[in-house]
Motif scaffolding. Structure first.
Motif, mmCIF file in Angstrom:
data_model
loop_
_atom_site.group_PDB
_atom_site.id
_atom_site.type_symbol
_atom_site.label_atom_id
_atom_site.label_comp_id
_atom_site.label_asym_id
_atom_site.label_seq_id
_atom_site.Cartn_x
_atom_site.Cartn_y
_atom_site.Cartn_z
ATOM 1 N N PRO A 1 1.025 -1.390 -0.041
ATOM 2 C CA PRO A 1 0.173 -0.184 0.164
ATOM 3 C C PRO A 1 1.034 0.729 0.296
ATOM 4 O O PRO A 1 2.402 1.018 0.275
ATOM 5 C CB PRO A 1 -0.523 0.226 1.192
ATOM 6 N N GLU A 2 0.290 2.664 -0.518
ATOM 7 C CA GLU A 2 1.171 3.844 -0.952
ATOM 8 C C GLU A 2 0.810 4.352 1.027
ATOM 9 O O GLU A 2 -0.063 3.869 1.362
ATOM 10 C CB GLU A 2 0.392 4.478 -1.790
ATOM 11 N N ALA A 3 1.320 5.317 1.435
ATOM 12 C CA ALA A 3 1.759 6.015 2.511
ATOM 13 C C ALA A 3 0.297 7.150 2.408
ATOM 14 O O ALA A 3 0.197 7.746 1.270
ATOM 15 C CB ALA A 3 2.838 6.645 2.999
ATOM 16 N N LEU A 4 -0.558 7.486 3.617
ATOM 17 C CA LEU A 4 -1.291 8.331 3.948
ATOM 18 C C LEU A 4 -0.862 9.864 3.280
ATOM 19 O O LEU A 4 0.203 9.788 3.672
ATOM 20 C CB LEU A 4 -2.479 8.072 4.907
ATOM 21 N N GLN A 5 -2.061 10.517 2.181
ATOM 22 C CA GLN A 5 -1.873 12.144 1.287
ATOM 23 C C GLN A 5 -2.519 12.745 2.863
ATOM 24 O O GLN A 5 -3.286 12.289 3.076
ATOM 25 C CB GLN A 5 -1.799 11.981 0.661
ATOM 26 N N GLU A 6 -1.055 13.317 3.720
ATOM 27 C CA GLU A 6 -2.253 14.504 4.455
ATOM 28 C C GLU A 6 -1.844 15.944 4.921
ATOM 29 O O GLU A 6 -0.765 16.134 3.826
ATOM 30 C CB GLU A 6 -2.217 13.561 5.962
ATOM 31 N N GLU A 7 -2.563 16.417 4.723
ATOM 32 C CA GLU A 7 -1.992 18.277 4.914
ATOM 33 C C GLU A 7 -1.246 18.445 6.425
ATOM 34 O O GLU A 7 -1.853 17.960 7.286
ATOM 35 C CB GLU A 7 -3.109 19.100 4.862
ATOM 36 N N GLY A 8 -0.436 18.952 6.217
ATOM 37 C CA GLY A 8 0.176 19.568 7.198
ATOM 38 C C GLY A 8 1.062 20.993 7.534
ATOM 39 O O GLY A 8 0.403 21.924 6.434
ATOM 40 N N THR A 9 1.678 21.680 8.203
ATOM 41 C CA THR A 9 2.091 23.254 8.312
ATOM 42 C C THR A 9 2.823 23.311 7.781
ATOM 43 O O THR A 9 2.843 25.035 7.075
ATOM 44 C CB THR A 9 3.344 23.283 9.996
ATOM 45 N N ASN A 10 4.028 22.248 6.333
ATOM 46 C CA ASN A 10 4.499 22.878 5.556
ATOM 47 C C ASN A 10 3.622 22.082 4.867
ATOM 48 O O ASN A 10 4.816 22.090 2.693
ATOM 49 C CB ASN A 10 5.658 22.814 6.049
ATOM 50 N N ASP A 18 6.041 5.896 12.197
ATOM 51 C CA ASP A 18 7.236 5.341 12.055
ATOM 52 C C ASP A 18 7.051 5.260 14.058
ATOM 53 O O ASP A 18 8.024 4.898 14.708
ATOM 54 C CB ASP A 18 8.681 5.801 12.532
ATOM 55 N N GLY A 19 6.676 6.473 14.796
ATOM 56 C CA GLY A 19 6.303 5.981 16.335
ATOM 57 C C GLY A 19 6.995 7.357 16.928
ATOM 58 O O GLY A 19 7.146 7.034 17.686
ATOM 59 N N THR A 20 7.193 8.441 15.637
ATOM 60 C CA THR A 20 8.756 9.928 16.874
ATOM 61 C C THR A 20 7.560 10.589 16.609
ATOM 62 O O THR A 20 8.262 11.737 17.082
ATOM 63 C CB THR A 20 9.315 9.324 15.301
ATOM 64 N N ALA A 21 7.079 11.061 16.152
ATOM 65 C CA ALA A 21 5.915 11.991 16.293
ATOM 66 C C ALA A 21 6.100 12.448 17.781
ATOM 67 O O ALA A 21 6.013 12.096 19.229
ATOM 68 C CB ALA A 21 4.366 12.240 15.988
ATOM 69 N N GLY A 22 6.347 14.224 18.205
ATOM 70 C CA GLY A 22 6.346 14.572 19.358
ATOM 71 C C GLY A 22 7.995 14.501 19.587
ATOM 72 O O GLY A 22 7.644 15.159 21.203
ATOM 73 N N ASP A 23 8.587 13.774 19.782
ATOM 74 C CA ASP A 23 10.003 13.904 20.299
ATOM 75 C C ASP A 23 10.829 14.562 19.594
ATOM 76 O O ASP A 23 11.407 14.744 18.660
ATOM 77 C CB ASP A 23 10.487 11.774 20.252
ATOM 78 N N GLY A 33 12.994 19.959 6.504
ATOM 79 C CA GLY A 33 11.797 19.111 6.391
ATOM 80 C C GLY A 33 10.675 18.859 6.911
ATOM 81 O O GLY A 33 9.430 18.037 7.181
ATOM 82 N N THR A 34 10.782 19.370 8.244
ATOM 83 C CA THR A 34 10.254 19.454 9.384
ATOM 84 C C THR A 34 8.213 19.700 8.834
ATOM 85 O O THR A 34 8.210 20.211 8.106
ATOM 86 C CB THR A 34 9.510 20.600 10.893
ATOM 87 N N ASN A 35 6.951 18.667 9.425
ATOM 88 C CA ASN A 35 5.935 19.096 8.938
ATOM 89 C C ASN A 35 5.063 19.019 10.634
ATOM 90 O O ASN A 35 5.133 17.266 10.497
ATOM 91 C CB ASN A 35 5.796 18.686 7.999
ATOM 92 N N CYS A 49 10.231 18.023 15.334
ATOM 93 C CA CYS A 49 11.390 17.526 15.155
ATOM 94 C C CYS A 49 10.397 16.288 14.329
ATOM 95 O O CYS A 49 10.253 15.430 13.867
ATOM 96 C CB CYS A 49 11.904 16.202 15.879
ATOM 97 N N ASN A 50 8.768 16.996 14.566
ATOM 98 C CA ASN A 50 7.786 16.375 13.238
ATOM 99 C C ASN A 50 8.247 16.428 11.707
ATOM 100 O O ASN A 50 8.662 17.586 11.243
ATOM 101 C CB ASN A 50 6.455 16.648 13.848
ATOM 102 N N TRP A 51 7.336 15.106 11.165
ATOM 103 C CA TRP A 51 7.476 15.160 10.448
ATOM 104 C C TRP A 51 6.341 14.209 9.387
ATOM 105 O O TRP A 51 6.341 14.352 7.861
ATOM 106 C CB TRP A 51 8.685 15.138 9.290
ATOM 107 N N ALA A 52 5.746 13.515 10.725
ATOM 108 C CA ALA A 52 5.230 12.873 9.940
ATOM 109 C C ALA A 52 3.882 12.182 10.585
ATOM 110 O O ALA A 52 3.927 12.893 11.499
ATOM 111 C CB ALA A 52 5.712 10.828 10.157
ATOM 112 N N THR A 53 3.209 11.357 9.735
ATOM 113 C CA THR A 53 1.554 11.670 10.491
ATOM 114 C C THR A 53 1.039 10.669 11.042
ATOM 115 O O THR A 53 2.572 10.222 12.276
ATOM 116 C CB THR A 53 0.708 10.264 9.199
ATOM 117 N N CYS A 54 -0.043 11.253 11.933
ATOM 118 C CA CYS A 54 0.033 10.449 13.665
ATOM 119 C C CYS A 54 -1.367 9.806 13.549
ATOM 120 O O CYS A 54 -1.776 9.363 14.520
ATOM 121 C CB CYS A 54 -0.192 11.555 14.349
#
Length: 247
Positions: A1-10, A18-23, A33-35, A49-54
């Motif tokens: 499957p392909e990763a989810l497309q989502e809007e962020g601050t950037n 990958d379980g690292t959001a907020g770290d 490249g943060t987002n 350091c955020n960059w990926a979906t939650c």
């Protein structure tokens, strides 16, 4: 499957969780490249350091496997996972969070972010016995600066564990010798100069190996060599399944 497309601050992006959001310890000051994705904002898990979906990709993958089991004639003892770059980070994350689910895995040009070598709660150490059900083949290009195989800071400021130490943990889990030795895989050589090493004398029925090749981030070994390398590694794991017993 392909990763989810989502809007962020950037802006918009496709990412796996990958379980690292907020770290805030996984990148340097001024990392590019943060987002902070909308899903993370809603959970209050934005950081420098955020960059990926939650959204939970653990839930997605677990639900997908159950759905496939119900709808198709699958052997749940023979699941395999391959992921590259962010998908490779997800592969490591899945192995931490769903120990023993996959018979073999092949992360490609990807090592865990700093501090996540054994999972965010040291799952690989806690669940070492069941995790040893999974054989692992790490593929890595030799000139990667986006996720450098030697670990440390990437070209844009992200901090990673080293490939050798990360896969060395798996060698320990499988009861292998701590130093890898050169191994002549049938797919060795070729235009991209594939070279493989294995951790020998594993006490489990599994296998732990690293194959490197000429290239940069985003490159695979020349095809079909790269695909055959993964396929044959998985086939070997499947053939040895009857030897794996938890005591």
């Amino acid at each position: 499957p392909e990763a989810l497309q989502e809007e962020g601050t950037n802006g918009w992006d496709r990412t796996w969780n990958d379980g690292t959001a907020g770290d805030n310890s996984t990148c340097l000051e001024g990392t590019t490249g943060t987002n902070c994705m909308d899903s993370c904002s809603r959970l209050g898990r934005c950081g420098k350091c955020n960059w990926a979906t939650c959204y939970s990709d653990l839930t997605f993958i677990s639900t997908l496997l159950r759905s496939l089991e119900e709808g198709l004639c699958l052997d749940p003892a023979r699941y395999f996972v391959v992921g590259e770059s962010n998908g490779g980070l997800l592969t490591h994350h899945l192995l931490h969070e769903l120990p023993g689910t996959f018979l073999a895995a092949a992360p490609v040009f990807a090592s865990p972010l700093l501090g996540y070598m054994t999972g965010n709660r040291f799952q690989l150490l806690r669940d070492a016995l069941i995790a040893s059900r999974t054989s692992i083949l790490q593929l890595y290009d030799r000139s990667d600066t986006v996720i450098p195989s030697q670990g440390g800071s990437s070209s844009d400021g992200w901090l990673y564990e080293s490939m050798l130490k990360s896969i060395g943990v798996w060698a320990s889990i499988h009861g292998c010798d701590s130093d890898p030795v050169s191994s002549r895989f049938p797919e060795s050589g070729g235009p991209t100069n594939v070279r493989c090493e294995e951790f020998p004398k594993c006490s489990s029925a599994g296998q732990v190996a690293i194959c490197t090749y000429d290239g940069q981030h985003g490159d695979w070994p020349d095809m079909p060599r790269g695909a055959e390398l993964v396929w044959n590694f998985f086939a070997k794991a499947s053939n040895s399944l009857s030897s794996w017993v938890v005591t």
